[in-house]
Design an enzyme around this catalytic site. Structure first.
Site, PDB file in Angstrom:
ATOM      1  N   TYR A  32     164.546 -40.352 117.223  1.00 50.44           N
ATOM      2  CA  TYR A  32     163.522 -40.997 116.887  1.00 50.44           C
ATOM      3  C   TYR A  32     162.806 -42.311 118.852  1.00 50.44           C
ATOM      4  CZ  TYR A  32     166.695 -44.693 118.438  1.00 50.44           C
ATOM      5  OH  TYR A  32     167.912 -45.680 118.980  1.00 50.44           O
ATOM      6  N   LYS A 146     167.544 -38.776 122.684  1.00 49.29           N
ATOM      7  CA  LYS A 146     167.087 -39.820 121.408  1.00 49.29           C
ATOM      8  C   LYS A 146     167.242 -39.151 120.207  1.00 49.29           C
ATOM      9  CE  LYS A 146     164.583 -44.551 121.415  1.00 49.29           C
ATOM     10  NZ  LYS A 146     165.710 -45.510 121.962  1.00 49.29           N
ATOM     11  N   LEU A 202     170.440 -42.954 128.304  1.00 50.11           N
ATOM     12  CA  LEU A 202     169.626 -42.616 128.360  1.00 50.11           C
ATOM     13  C   LEU A 202     168.569 -42.745 128.640  1.00 50.11           C
ATOM     14  CD1 LEU A 202     167.145 -41.836 125.565  1.00 50.11           C
ATOM     15  CD2 LEU A 202     167.169 -44.658 125.445  1.00 50.11           C
TER      16      LEU A 202
HETATM   17  N1  PDD Z   1     167.572 -48.476 121.735  1.00 51.48           N
HETATM   18  N2  PDD Z   1     169.806 -46.851 126.050  1.00 51.48           N
HETATM   19  C1  PDD Z   1     170.534 -46.785 123.439  1.00 51.48           C
HETATM   20  C2  PDD Z   1     171.291 -45.716 123.989  1.00 51.48           C
HETATM   21  C3  PDD Z   1     169.186 -46.646 123.682  1.00 51.48           C
HETATM   22  O1  PDD Z   1     169.704 -46.975 122.212  1.00 51.48           O
HETATM   23  C4  PDD Z   1     168.242 -47.956 124.386  1.00 51.48           C
HETATM   24  C5  PDD Z   1     167.041 -48.150 123.336  1.00 51.48           C
HETATM   25  C6  PDD Z   1     168.040 -47.427 125.748  1.00 51.48           C
HETATM   26  C7  PDD Z   1     166.736 -48.851 125.778  1.00 51.48           C
HETATM   27  O2  PDD Z   1     166.123 -48.121 126.211  1.00 51.48           O
HETATM   28  P1  PDD Z   1     164.326 -48.414 126.246  1.00 51.48           P
HETATM   29  O3  PDD Z   1     164.144 -49.643 127.097  1.00 51.48           O
HETATM   30  O4  PDD Z   1     163.375 -46.887 126.032  1.00 51.48           O
HETATM   31  O5  PDD Z   1     163.881 -48.941 124.904  1.00 51.48           O
HETATM   32  C8  PDD Z   1     169.403 -47.230 126.328  1.00 51.48           C
HETATM   33  C9  PDD Z   1     166.387 -48.675 120.789  1.00 51.48           C
HETATM   34  C10 PDD Z   1     165.669 -50.297 121.413  1.00 51.48           C
HETATM   35  C11 PDD Z   1     166.632 -49.119 119.342  1.00 51.48           C
HETATM   36  O6  PDD Z   1     167.685 -47.943 118.855  1.00 51.48           O
HETATM   37  O7  PDD Z   1     166.876 -49.759 118.534  1.00 51.48           O
END
Ligand code: PDD
Length: 283
Positions: A32, A146, A202
């Site tokens: 996702y 992800k 991530l």
């Molecule tokens: N989550 N690490 C994890 C485990 C995450 O789930 C996320 C983002 C990030 C930050 O990634 P980014 O900057 O690309 O949003 C780091 C999203 C926002 C969520 O699961 O809602």
């Protein structure tokens, strides 16, 4: 009326037809992305959908849309739902078929589902900072994907919430990894520290934007793992994500970080981040 996208069609949420045999339900077998919308425009959509395609490839799944087609779907959701500030959620599962662990027959196509919802920027948290809690990282070894499998993240976030904290900070083998849905950064003597982008975290799109902004502003960055003890001795601490943007962390496990207020470098990065958003381009 909320318009969702599923299987090639834009449909009213009430009319959605999702199979109970979807492998997303059975196995969390999918990937996702969350993409922010500022002022009706997608932010870093290319980067997000490129990562989605990479995540899919890492789990040996082929998404039936190109990066550009995914961007078009997201744009249409923004328009149809009249989103000003908000986000897109888009997931792809390995399709619907009877529950067997191994991949289904190639005739079973991945299912793409997406929606757009309004969601204000977390301005209060950004101004005041939040508290966080260390939680043991019991996730698998492919946190760079992800994946829809978020049970360990869900449990960690819940544990943090029950302790009155906004975020859980994963600790694996004595080192700080990332948040349950964010990346973590410490600042010591003017240097920004964050875990390197290995298989254990991530590589957040916001993280990548922040590292680029640091280099543009002339803030030194060290992508080095640090311990929870180091974290508590930082001058500043902050977390980043698509929805959290740059949120100061001022308390960890009840210990004040630095002055207990959002720090100067954190604030500088918040300003730099805000300056490069679509909302600013339009003004
Ligand atoms: N989550 N690490 C994890 C485990 C995450 O789930 C996320 C983002 C990030 C930050 O990634 P980014 O900057 O690309 O949003 C780091 C999203 C926002 C969520 O699961 O809602």
């Amino acid at each position: 009326m909320t318009i969702y996208f599923i299987d090639g069609k834009f449909t009213d949420k009430d009319q959605l037809n999702i199979s109970v045999d979807d492998r997303g339900y059975y196995f969390g077998d999918g990937v996702y992305e969350v993409v922010k919308v500022y002022n009706g425009e997608l932010y870093t959509a290319e980067e997000h959908f490129e990562r989605l395609l990479q995540s899919a490839a890492k789990i040996k799944m082929t998404i039936p849309y190109s990066q550009q087609q995914l961007i078009e779907i997201a744009k249409e959701l923004v328009e149809r739902n009249k989103i000003d500030t908000g986000h897109i959620y888009l997931q792809v599962t390995r399709g619907a078929s009877l529950r067997i662990h191994q991949f289904p027959d190639p005739s079973v196509l991945p299912v793409v589902t997406a929606y757009a919802i309004p969601n204000e920027r977390p301005l209060k948290n950004m101004a005041e900072g939040v508290s966080a809690k260390f939680v043991e990282d019991v996730r698998w070894l492919r946190c760079d994907i992800k994946s829809l499998n978020l049970l360990a993240n869900v449990l960690a976030k819940q544990e943090a919430f029950e302790d009155g904290c906004a975020e859980a900070i994963f600790v694996r083998d004595g080192f700080v990894m990332e948040g349950s849905s964010s990346n973590m950064f410490g600042v010591k003597d003017g240097v920004v520290y964050t875990h390197p982008a290995t298989n254990l975290i991530l590589n957040g799109i916001t993280r990548q934007v922040i590292l680029k902004l640091c280099s543009e502003i002339g803030i030194q960055v060290k992508e080095t793992a640090f311990t929870p003890e180091d974290a508590l001795k930082m001058d500043e601490f902050f977390m980043t994500s698509t929805t959290a943007e740059v949120t100061p962390v001022i308390l960890i496990d009840g210990n004040q970080i630095g002055s207990g207020q959002p720090g100067e470098i954190t604030k500088k990065l918040q300003e730099a981040f805000s300056r490069q958003m679509p909302v600013f381009e339009k003004q």
